[in-house]
Write a protein that holds these residues in place. Structure first.
Motif, PDB file in Angstrom:
ATOM      1  N   SER A  26      39.508  34.560  45.816  1.00 14.95           N
ATOM      2  CA  SER A  26      38.953  36.025  45.282  1.00 14.95           C
ATOM      3  C   SER A  26      39.889  37.052  45.061  1.00 14.95           C
ATOM      4  N   ARG A  27      39.668  37.862  44.518  1.00 16.86           N
ATOM      5  CA  ARG A  27      40.318  39.184  44.505  1.00 16.86           C
ATOM      6  C   ARG A  27      40.719  39.805  45.820  1.00 16.86           C
ATOM      7  N   GLU A  28      39.718  39.926  46.661  1.00 18.87           N
ATOM      8  CA  GLU A  28      39.576  40.495  47.827  1.00 18.87           C
ATOM      9  C   GLU A  28      40.610  39.792  48.721  1.00 18.87           C
ATOM     10  N   ARG A  30      43.211  37.711  47.972  1.00 15.88           N
ATOM     11  CA  ARG A  30      44.638  37.960  47.505  1.00 15.88           C
ATOM     12  C   ARG A  30      45.094  39.596  48.131  1.00 15.88           C
ATOM     13  N   ARG A  31      44.169  40.590  47.887  1.00 16.77           N
ATOM     14  CA  ARG A  31      44.627  41.777  48.352  1.00 16.77           C
ATOM     15  C   ARG A  31      44.898  41.966  49.820  1.00 16.77           C
TER      16      ARG A  31
END
Length: 145
Positions: A26-28, A30-31
């Motif tokens: 998910s984007r989260e 990766r961040r």
């Protein structure tokens, strides 16, 4: 395909292509990996050999095989990560007991026995198909309105 001598063990290199890994995160996630160096995620990956070197007669280069991550699913919950860590530990214990930690070869190939609990708590292929049908039906109904 070249054959290696009994004493030869190729060095393993990982190809830089990471698309399957990125697609499964998910984007989260990766961040969080970017913002917190040293963070660990657990994943199930399929590695495929893509190239090899050091195979020519008289070549003094050590044999080398390059692997690429061709499939990946990253644990999205703490429970999944713990289950994968437990499965990894169980597989490691199996390699120790089978005496394959330092041997050439595939070693124990029984991940399905270690992952039974994970599989039991996740959707089956039939459940996924039913979910996709339900989503498509809801979209059709919304479109008709």
């Amino acid at each position: 395909m070249p054959k290696l001598g009994p004493a030869e063990v190729p060095e393993v290199k990982l190809d830089g292509a990471a698309a399957p890994i990125e697609a499964s995160m998910s984007r989260e996630m990766r961040r969080a990996l970017f913002e917190k160096p040293g963070r660990t995620v657990y994943a199930i990956v399929a590695l495929t050999s893509k190239s090899y070197t050091g195979h020519a007669e008289g070549e003094d280069k050590k044999p080398q095989v390059k692997l690429r991550v061709t499939e990946c699913e990253v644990a999205r919950t703490d429970e999944d990560a713990l289950a994968l860590a437990d499965a990894k530990a169980a597989m490691y214990r199996g390699r120790q007991m089978d005496g394959t930690l330092d041997e050439v070869g595939e070693g124990p190939m029984r991940p399905e026995t270690q992952l039974a609990e994970i599989k039991a708590s996740h959707p089956t292929e039939d459940e996924l198909k039913a979910h996709k049908r339900d989503v498509e039906e809801r979209r059709r109904r919304e479109y008709v309105r």
